[in-house]
Design a protein around this motif. Structure first.
Motif, PDB file in Angstrom:
ATOM      1  N   ASN A 265       9.240  54.777  71.883  1.00 42.93           N
ATOM      2  CA  ASN A 265       8.985  53.537  72.620  1.00 42.93           C
ATOM      3  C   ASN A 265      10.288  52.981  73.175  1.00 42.93           C
ATOM      4  O   ASN A 265      11.376  53.255  72.652  1.00 42.93           O
ATOM      5  CB  ASN A 265       8.349  52.483  71.702  1.00 42.93           C
ATOM      6  CG  ASN A 265       6.993  52.891  71.178  1.00 42.93           C
ATOM      7  OD1 ASN A 265       5.982  52.724  71.838  1.00 42.93           O
ATOM      8  ND2 ASN A 265       6.973  53.462  69.981  1.00 42.93           N
ATOM      9  N   VAL A 266      10.157  52.180  74.212  1.00 35.81           N
ATOM     10  CA  VAL A 266      11.311  51.521  74.797  1.00 35.81           C
ATOM     11  C   VAL A 266      10.884  50.123  75.223  1.00 35.81           C
ATOM     12  O   VAL A 266       9.697  49.890  75.535  1.00 35.81           O
ATOM     13  CB  VAL A 266      11.867  52.321  76.002  1.00 35.81           C
ATOM     14  CG1 VAL A 266      10.943  52.228  77.209  1.00 35.81           C
ATOM     15  CG2 VAL A 266      13.283  51.876  76.350  1.00 35.81           C
ATOM     16  N   LEU A 267      11.826  49.214  75.231  1.00 32.92           N
ATOM     17  CA  LEU A 267      11.561  47.842  75.645  1.00 32.92           C
ATOM     18  C   LEU A 267      12.175  47.622  77.015  1.00 32.92           C
ATOM     19  O   LEU A 267      13.374  47.843  77.219  1.00 32.92           O
ATOM     20  CB  LEU A 267      12.159  46.863  74.626  1.00 32.92           C
ATOM     21  CG  LEU A 267      11.663  45.416  74.582  1.00 32.92           C
ATOM     22  CD1 LEU A 267      12.082  44.621  75.789  1.00 32.92           C
ATOM     23  CD2 LEU A 267      10.162  45.360  74.391  1.00 32.92           C
ATOM     24  N   LEU A 268      11.356  47.208  77.960  1.00 40.23           N
ATOM     25  CA  LEU A 268      11.809  46.896  79.317  1.00 40.23           C
ATOM     26  C   LEU A 268      11.642  45.394  79.513  1.00 40.23           C
ATOM     27  O   LEU A 268      10.559  44.854  79.314  1.00 40.23           O
ATOM     28  CB  LEU A 268      10.975  47.665  80.334  1.00 40.23           C
ATOM     29  CG  LEU A 268      11.488  47.760  81.781  1.00 40.23           C
ATOM     30  CD1 LEU A 268      12.851  48.439  81.830  1.00 40.23           C
ATOM     31  CD2 LEU A 268      10.492  48.536  82.631  1.00 40.23           C
ATOM     32  N   ALA A 269      12.734  44.719  79.878  1.00 38.06           N
ATOM     33  CA  ALA A 269      12.707  43.253  79.969  1.00 38.06           C
ATOM     34  C   ALA A 269      13.195  42.816  81.344  1.00 38.06           C
ATOM     35  O   ALA A 269      14.314  42.324  81.507  1.00 38.06           O
ATOM     36  CB  ALA A 269      13.562  42.634  78.871  1.00 38.06           C
ATOM     37  N   ILE A 270      12.352  42.992  82.334  1.00 40.33           N
ATOM     38  CA  ILE A 270      12.701  42.638  83.710  1.00 40.33           C
ATOM     39  C   ILE A 270      12.358  41.167  83.928  1.00 40.33           C
ATOM     40  O   ILE A 270      11.194  40.773  83.897  1.00 40.33           O
ATOM     41  CB  ILE A 270      11.967  43.554  84.711  1.00 40.33           C
ATOM     42  CG1 ILE A 270      12.529  44.976  84.583  1.00 40.33           C
ATOM     43  CG2 ILE A 270      12.097  43.023  86.126  1.00 40.33           C
ATOM     44  CD1 ILE A 270      11.851  45.989  85.462  1.00 40.33           C
ATOM     45  N   GLY A 271      13.384  40.365  84.150  1.00 39.10           N
ATOM     46  CA  GLY A 271      13.198  38.932  84.218  1.00 39.10           C
ATOM     47  C   GLY A 271      13.279  38.316  85.596  1.00 39.10           C
ATOM     48  O   GLY A 271      13.072  37.109  85.756  1.00 39.10           O
ATOM     49  N   ASN A 272      13.593  39.122  86.627  1.00 39.08           N
ATOM     50  CA  ASN A 272      13.654  38.565  87.983  1.00 39.08           C
ATOM     51  C   ASN A 272      13.384  39.662  89.003  1.00 39.08           C
ATOM     52  O   ASN A 272      13.317  40.861  88.672  1.00 39.08           O
ATOM     53  CB  ASN A 272      14.996  37.870  88.241  1.00 39.08           C
ATOM     54  CG  ASN A 272      16.188  38.800  88.063  1.00 39.08           C
ATOM     55  OD1 ASN A 272      16.262  39.870  88.669  1.00 39.08           O
ATOM     56  ND2 ASN A 272      17.137  38.384  87.231  1.00 39.08           N
ATOM     57  N   ASP A 273      13.270  39.264  90.251  1.00 43.64           N
ATOM     58  CA  ASP A 273      12.892  40.201  91.309  1.00 43.64           C
ATOM     59  C   ASP A 273      13.998  41.206  91.607  1.00 43.64           C
ATOM     60  O   ASP A 273      13.720  42.363  91.946  1.00 43.64           O
ATOM     61  CB  ASP A 273      12.524  39.432  92.580  1.00 43.64           C
ATOM     62  CG  ASP A 273      11.320  38.513  92.382  1.00 43.64           C
ATOM     63  OD1 ASP A 273      10.525  38.772  91.452  1.00 43.64           O
ATOM     64  OD2 ASP A 273      11.200  37.538  93.141  1.00 43.64           O
ATOM     65  N   GLY A 274      15.247  40.782  91.477  1.00 45.38           N
ATOM     66  CA  GLY A 274      16.349  41.707  91.706  1.00 45.38           C
ATOM     67  C   GLY A 274      16.341  42.856  90.718  1.00 45.38           C
ATOM     68  O   GLY A 274      16.577  44.012  91.088  1.00 45.38           O
ATOM     69  N   GLN A 275      16.085  42.533  89.462  1.00 49.27           N
ATOM     70  CA  GLN A 275      16.010  43.582  88.448  1.00 49.27           C
ATOM     71  C   GLN A 275      14.855  44.536  88.739  1.00 49.27           C
ATOM     72  O   GLN A 275      14.989  45.756  88.572  1.00 49.27           O
ATOM     73  CB  GLN A 275      15.842  42.955  87.059  1.00 49.27           C
ATOM     74  CG  GLN A 275      17.078  42.207  86.579  1.00 49.27           C
ATOM     75  CD  GLN A 275      16.828  41.441  85.293  1.00 49.27           C
ATOM     76  OE1 GLN A 275      15.696  41.361  84.807  1.00 49.27           O
ATOM     77  NE2 GLN A 275      17.882  40.866  84.734  1.00 49.27           N
ATOM     78  N   PHE A 276      13.724  44.009  89.190  1.00 45.57           N
ATOM     79  CA  PHE A 276      12.594  44.881  89.498  1.00 45.57           C
ATOM     80  C   PHE A 276      12.922  45.790  90.682  1.00 45.57           C
ATOM     81  O   PHE A 276      12.594  46.983  90.664  1.00 45.57           O
ATOM     82  CB  PHE A 276      11.349  44.053  89.803  1.00 45.57           C
ATOM     83  CG  PHE A 276      10.125  44.891  90.044  1.00 45.57           C
ATOM     84  CD1 PHE A 276       9.542  45.607  89.017  1.00 45.57           C
ATOM     85  CD2 PHE A 276       9.558  44.976  91.319  1.00 45.57           C
ATOM     86  CE1 PHE A 276       8.413  46.398  89.238  1.00 45.57           C
ATOM     87  CE2 PHE A 276       8.431  45.754  91.541  1.00 45.57           C
ATOM     88  CZ  PHE A 276       7.852  46.469  90.500  1.00 45.57           C
ATOM     89  N   THR A 277      13.589  45.265  91.692  1.00 46.25           N
ATOM     90  CA  THR A 277      13.971  46.084  92.848  1.00 46.25           C
ATOM     91  C   THR A 277      14.897  47.208  92.418  1.00 46.25           C
ATOM     92  O   THR A 277      14.744  48.367  92.861  1.00 46.25           O
ATOM     93  CB  THR A 277      14.657  45.213  93.909  1.00 46.25           C
ATOM     94  OG1 THR A 277      13.729  44.221  94.369  1.00 46.25           O
ATOM     95  CG2 THR A 277      15.120  46.050  95.098  1.00 46.25           C
ATOM     96  N   ARG A 278      15.868  46.904  91.532  1.00 48.21           N
ATOM     97  CA  ARG A 278      16.788  47.943  91.057  1.00 48.21           C
ATOM     98  C   ARG A 278      16.062  48.974  90.198  1.00 48.21           C
ATOM     99  O   ARG A 278      16.364  50.176  90.267  1.00 48.21           O
ATOM    100  CB  ARG A 278      17.941  47.308  90.285  1.00 48.21           C
ATOM    101  CG  ARG A 278      18.873  46.481  91.161  1.00 48.21           C
ATOM    102  CD  ARG A 278      20.155  46.106  90.451  1.00 48.21           C
ATOM    103  NE  ARG A 278      19.941  45.216  89.318  1.00 48.21           N
ATOM    104  CZ  ARG A 278      19.866  43.887  89.417  1.00 48.21           C
ATOM    105  NH1 ARG A 278      19.963  43.294  90.624  1.00 48.21           N
ATOM    106  NH2 ARG A 278      19.701  43.141  88.345  1.00 48.21           N
ATOM    107  N   PHE A 279      15.094  48.530  89.416  1.00 38.53           N
ATOM    108  CA  PHE A 279      14.304  49.471  88.629  1.00 38.53           C
ATOM    109  C   PHE A 279      13.553  50.423  89.556  1.00 38.53           C
ATOM    110  O   PHE A 279      13.558  51.644  89.341  1.00 38.53           O
ATOM    111  CB  PHE A 279      13.320  48.715  87.734  1.00 38.53           C
ATOM    112  CG  PHE A 279      12.292  49.602  87.082  1.00 38.53           C
ATOM    113  CD1 PHE A 279      12.608  50.332  85.944  1.00 38.53           C
ATOM    114  CD2 PHE A 279      11.009  49.731  87.604  1.00 38.53           C
ATOM    115  CE1 PHE A 279      11.665  51.165  85.347  1.00 38.53           C
ATOM    116  CE2 PHE A 279      10.065  50.555  87.020  1.00 38.53           C
ATOM    117  CZ  PHE A 279      10.392  51.282  85.883  1.00 38.53           C
ATOM    118  N   CYS A 280      12.908  49.874  90.581  1.00 37.05           N
ATOM    119  CA  CYS A 280      12.129  50.719  91.505  1.00 37.05           C
ATOM    120  C   CYS A 280      13.017  51.745  92.198  1.00 37.05           C
ATOM    121  O   CYS A 280      12.619  52.907  92.393  1.00 37.05           O
ATOM    122  CB  CYS A 280      11.425  49.836  92.540  1.00 37.05           C
ATOM    123  SG  CYS A 280      10.150  48.763  91.833  1.00 37.05           S
TER     124      CYS A 280
END
Length: 419
Positions: A265-280
């Protein structure tokens, strides 16, 4: 910054008479002790604090054998001096009143009104010491319909609603209310109590505004339980809708949860839109960040089911460590779900000196006691680690001699089982 045992802490010179036991009160007084206060822990002769017996697990002696001293006690009693006094005995009461007359702070967690019969309540002691700060910790406070009830962490976790938002939803496997794995209401109450005590010290002693007078502090576990609901309480007050259980999913952020990987398992803690864009971008799915359903956090929360339909199979294509390696240099919060053993083995935990070992020279075969470092890092007046959690009554003779009690009287007090 860690401090050696000879350094003086921020509260050096403050005297605390600790009449509390179990966790909430001792947690508060350990905070004060770590900051340099002289905390005298008063325990029952022979039995001591209840948590000395709350085991297993027990401490091991230097030969690796179990003792009969529970490790629970060591979690919240370092840097204190232990004395044993029978407060039901008139001479014991006289000793404690003498100590309170010289103390800055008294902390107790007896039932409402429980100490009045011994002349150790606030009204009795403030006549001896108007500068005294007196903190009472109870389950439900000094007034109200539940004031007379005993209060315990688990009971308050249930009553304040914390268990109703902890755990998986009823319709999911393993669903149902759960307590937190640590007695968090007790711990938070200790933290709030120590903050209140520090505020009262400042109100008394501040060079510009201080009154020179002490005051009474009424701390209740239920009050604290309601307070630490934080955003969940704020959400209810704003909408009138009670939040429910959602496992590890965050009610206001997405994706902010655990995911299965190819090996765990892993914990992903994306707290804003910038982090989501970088994840994508990192997972070669930049179009997700442009999709109107996922472009903003609000949209992602509203379309969580659709988002997870895409992410759940993706997260299973790599191992936990592969995900951490991929995302850690891209400012996308991602980490393992450790066991306690794995957490203590973590290199960052090692670097920060979280595990401490304090020597104890009490002749009980236990040379050192392990403890968890206080997380407060003060640059000029750091936390001090002066002594391991004491054995029962380890400092009784020492403290009484400091009070001016003669050797003859100390011997008589022992003979009469007052101490």
């Amino acid at each position: 910054m860690m401090s050696n045992s000879t350094a003086k802490g921020a509260l050096a010179g403050i005297k605390v008479l600790d009449l509390s036991r179990v966790l909430a009160g001792p947690w508060a007084t350990q905070m004060l002790a770590d900051l340099g206060a002289d905390v005298i822990k008063v325990e029952r002769p022979v039995a001591g604090d209840d948590t000395r017996h709350w085991g297993p697990p027990f401490l091991k002696d230097d030969a690796g054998n179990d003792t009969r001293e529970a490790s629970y006690f060591t979690a919240c009693n370092r840097n204190k001096r232990s004395i044993t006094v029978d407060m039901a005995h008139p001479e014991g009461q006289a000793l404690l009143r003498q100590m309170a007359a010289e103390a800055d702070v008294v902390v107790e967690n007896f039932k409402v009104g429980g100490l009045a019969q011994y002349g150790l309540d606030y009204d009795s002691l403030k006549t001896l010491n108007p500068k005294l700060i007196y903190c009472s910790i109870t389950g439900f406070g000094q007034d109200g319909p539940y004031a007379e009830r005993a209060g315990y962490d688990l009971m308050v976790q249930a009553m304040c609603g914390l268990m109703s938002i902890t755990g998986h939803a009823d319709e999911q496997p393993g669903g149902g209310p759960l307590k937190v794995g640590v007695a968090v209401i007790d711990v938070f109450t200790g933290l709030y109590a120590s903050n209140a005590i520090l505020a009262a010290i400042n109100a008394r002693d501040n060079a510009r505004t201080g009154t020179g007078e002490g005051q009474y502090i009424d701390m209740a576990l239920l009050d604290v339980g309601m307070a630490v609901l934080a955003n969940q309480a704020a959400g209810y007050l704003a909408t009138g809708q009670a939040p429910g259980r959602a496992g590890n999913i965050h009610p206001s952020l997405a994706p902010y949860q655990d995911f299965k990987t190819s090996d765990g398992n892993v914990l992903l803690a994306i707290g804003n839109d910038g982090q989501f864009t970088r994840f994508c971008a990192a997972v070669h799915q930049p179009e997700w960040a442009q999709d109107a359903r996922f472009a903003t956090n609000t949209a992602r929360v509203q379309n969580r089911t659709a988002l997870l339909a895409l992410m759940v199979p993706l997260m299973q294509t790599r191992s936990t460590q592969e995900w951490i390696a991929l995302l850690e240099d891209k400012a996308v919060p991602c980490g393992p779900i450790n066991t306690v053993a794995q957490a203590f083995a973590d290199p960052q935990v090692h670097h920060r000196g979280i595990a401490q070992s304090l020597p104890r020279q009490a002749g009980d075969g236990i040379g050192h006691v392990a403890t968890v470092a206080n997380p407060m890092r003060l640059s000029a007046t750091p936390v001090t680690y002066r002594s391991a959690p004491p054995t029962l009554g380890q400092h009784t003779h020492e403290v009484l001699r400091e009070m001016g009690v003669s050797e003859a009287r100390i011997s008589a007090l022992y003979a009469d089982q007052v101490i």
